[in-house]
Design a protein around this motif. Structure first.
Motif, PDB file in Angstrom:
ATOM      1  N   ARG A  95       0.690  -1.099   0.030  1.00 55.81           N
ATOM      2  CA  ARG A  95      -0.075  -0.033   0.142  1.00 55.81           C
ATOM      3  C   ARG A  95       1.101   1.454   0.303  1.00 55.81           C
ATOM      4  O   ARG A  95       0.453   2.235  -0.746  1.00 55.81           O
ATOM      5  CB  ARG A  95      -0.910  -0.248   1.044  1.00 55.81           C
ATOM      6  N   GLU A 104       3.591   1.386  -1.430  1.00 50.59           N
ATOM      7  CA  GLU A 104       3.946   1.624  -2.503  1.00 50.59           C
ATOM      8  C   GLU A 104       3.802   2.593  -3.173  1.00 50.59           C
ATOM      9  O   GLU A 104       3.408   3.649  -4.207  1.00 50.59           O
ATOM     10  CB  GLU A 104       5.200   0.793  -2.729  1.00 50.59           C
ATOM     11  N   LEU A 105       2.388   1.988  -3.022  1.00 50.32           N
ATOM     12  CA  LEU A 105       0.767   2.488  -4.144  1.00 50.32           C
ATOM     13  C   LEU A 105       0.861   3.566  -3.959  1.00 50.32           C
ATOM     14  O   LEU A 105       0.690   4.488  -5.564  1.00 50.32           O
ATOM     15  CB  LEU A 105      -0.192   1.058  -4.009  1.00 50.32           C
ATOM     16  N   THR A 106       0.651   4.349  -2.669  1.00 55.27           N
ATOM     17  CA  THR A 106       0.777   5.910  -3.138  1.00 55.27           C
ATOM     18  C   THR A 106       1.446   6.364  -2.894  1.00 55.27           C
ATOM     19  O   THR A 106       1.897   7.479  -2.836  1.00 55.27           O
ATOM     20  CB  THR A 106       0.002   5.758  -1.410  1.00 55.27           C
ATOM     21  N   SER A 107       2.712   6.117  -2.530  1.00 56.07           N
ATOM     22  CA  SER A 107       3.969   7.302  -2.941  1.00 56.07           C
ATOM     23  C   SER A 107       3.924   7.945  -4.350  1.00 56.07           C
ATOM     24  O   SER A 107       4.945   8.970  -4.023  1.00 56.07           O
ATOM     25  CB  SER A 107       5.271   6.063  -3.084  1.00 56.07           C
ATOM     26  N   VAL A 108       3.014   7.327  -5.316  1.00 64.45           N
ATOM     27  CA  VAL A 108       3.097   8.423  -6.654  1.00 64.45           C
ATOM     28  C   VAL A 108       1.477   8.488  -6.949  1.00 64.45           C
ATOM     29  O   VAL A 108       0.721   7.482  -7.679  1.00 64.45           O
ATOM     30  CB  VAL A 108       3.555   8.049  -8.039  1.00 64.45           C
ATOM     31  N   PRO A 109       0.493   9.593  -6.071  1.00 63.11           N
ATOM     32  CA  PRO A 109      -0.488   9.620  -6.655  1.00 63.11           C
ATOM     33  C   PRO A 109      -1.491  10.288  -7.375  1.00 63.11           C
ATOM     34  O   PRO A 109      -2.420   9.587  -7.588  1.00 63.11           O
ATOM     35  CB  PRO A 109      -1.169  10.438  -5.265  1.00 63.11           C
ATOM     36  N   ASN A 110      -0.347  10.624  -8.543  1.00 60.58           N
ATOM     37  CA  ASN A 110      -0.905  11.605  -9.820  1.00 60.58           C
ATOM     38  C   ASN A 110       0.236  11.128 -10.641  1.00 60.58           C
ATOM     39  O   ASN A 110       1.512  11.003  -9.903  1.00 60.58           O
ATOM     40  CB  ASN A 110      -1.176  12.528  -9.387  1.00 60.58           C
ATOM     41  N   HIS A 131       9.444   4.779  -8.943  1.00 62.98           N
ATOM     42  CA  HIS A 131       7.571   3.930  -8.787  1.00 62.98           C
ATOM     43  C   HIS A 131       7.478   2.253  -9.429  1.00 62.98           C
ATOM     44  O   HIS A 131       7.563   1.365  -8.778  1.00 62.98           O
ATOM     45  CB  HIS A 131       6.779   5.177  -8.244  1.00 62.98           C
ATOM     46  N   ASP A 185      -0.882   7.463 -16.033  1.00 60.09           N
ATOM     47  CA  ASP A 185      -2.173   7.004 -15.403  1.00 60.09           C
ATOM     48  C   ASP A 185      -2.529   5.947 -15.843  1.00 60.09           C
ATOM     49  O   ASP A 185      -3.169   4.830 -14.656  1.00 60.09           O
ATOM     50  CB  ASP A 185      -3.686   7.939 -16.480  1.00 60.09           C
ATOM     51  N   LEU A 231      -0.210   3.951 -13.214  1.00 64.19           N
ATOM     52  CA  LEU A 231      -1.225   3.336 -12.359  1.00 64.19           C
ATOM     53  C   LEU A 231      -2.228   2.584 -11.123  1.00 64.19           C
ATOM     54  O   LEU A 231      -2.575   2.309 -10.665  1.00 64.19           O
ATOM     55  CB  LEU A 231      -1.145   5.422 -11.172  1.00 64.19           C
ATOM     56  N   ALA A 257      -2.696  -0.263  -9.882  1.00 64.69           N
ATOM     57  CA  ALA A 257      -3.628  -0.397  -8.130  1.00 64.69           C
ATOM     58  C   ALA A 257      -4.211  -1.873  -7.937  1.00 64.69           C
ATOM     59  O   ALA A 257      -4.793  -2.656  -6.915  1.00 64.69           O
ATOM     60  CB  ALA A 257      -4.732   0.438  -8.129  1.00 64.69           C
TER      61      ALA A 257
END
Length: 229
Positions: A123, A125-131, A147, A189, A192, A196
């Protein structure tokens, strides 16, 4: 004597910080390659790069040796360093064939081994680049490139197979693919979103779904890159 590189970029490339010299030189030289300022096949003039970055030749030589190990530059006797060619469509397809053999399996094994600690790491790592970044320069997209490399390395690590992890690391695939073509609105986009879906399947403890999600991600990424060629 001032080189063409210096004439073109002097004032646009920041001088390397003395406090973190080698790391800063590394990022500066990599930026020149990833952005195409040093084009494929171009001979790298160590003296010119050192003057451009306002450093001695020693850290430049050290950095070029590191970049050679990553496949971004090549070294020939009596000629020195040159910028490596970008991947061809055949090389991209071959690289993804290898990844499709290894990474879906790794994702399935990671799903079998999931626990609270694993879930927290994935989690994070997944949220380390939110956009996804919108720019197309290395400065803009190097965060998502890093990432991408960390994410796939983490899944390989969680599979419990050092051999799989080492095999994937040797390819430096993320670096070479992002160098080949990156358009923030085109690749970021979907990348990412696909990551997810892999995470959801892994954290659900579903090997079949994790394997399918990783396979779908790799196939889609392969097709995006091949379209650019």
């Amino acid at each position: 004597m001032t080189s063409e590189l210096e004439k073109r970029l002097k004032g646009q490339v920041r001088a390397a910080k003395r406090s973190v010299l080698t790391a800063d030189v590394y990022e500066s030289v990599k930026s020149l390659i990833m952005d195409g300022e040093l084009a494929p096949g171009t001979r790298v003039n160590i003296y010119a790069v050192a003057r451009l970055l306002d450093v001695s030749q020693t850290p430049v030589r050290e950095v070029l040796s590191a970049l050679e190990s990553e496949g971004l530059v090549t070294k020939e006797p009596l000629r020195g360093y040159s910028v490596a060619a970008v991947l061809t469509s055949g090389q991209v397809a071959d690289l993804y064939q290898l990844r499709l053999l290894l990474e879906p399996w790794a994702a399935a094994r990671a799903a079998e081994r999931v626990d609270a600690e694993v879930a927290e790491r994935v989690r994070a790592e997944l949220t380390s680049v939110p956009n996804a970044p919108q720019g197309t320069r290395y400065h803009d997209y190097h965060g998502i490139q890093a990432h991408d490399a960390r994410f796939h390395d983490l899944i390989a690590e969680l599979s419990g197979s050092p051999a799989v992890r080492e095999s994937l690391a040797r390819t430096h695939s993320h670096l070479h693919l992002f160098r080949l073509d990156y358009k923030g609105r085109r690749h970021g986009d979907p990348t990412l979103a696909e990551h997810a879906r892999v995470v959801d399947a892994v954290l659900a403890g579903s090997p079949d779904e994790a394997e399918a999600a990783m396979r779908a991600h790799l196939a889609a990424a392969r097709d995006r890159y091949l379209e650019t060629l």
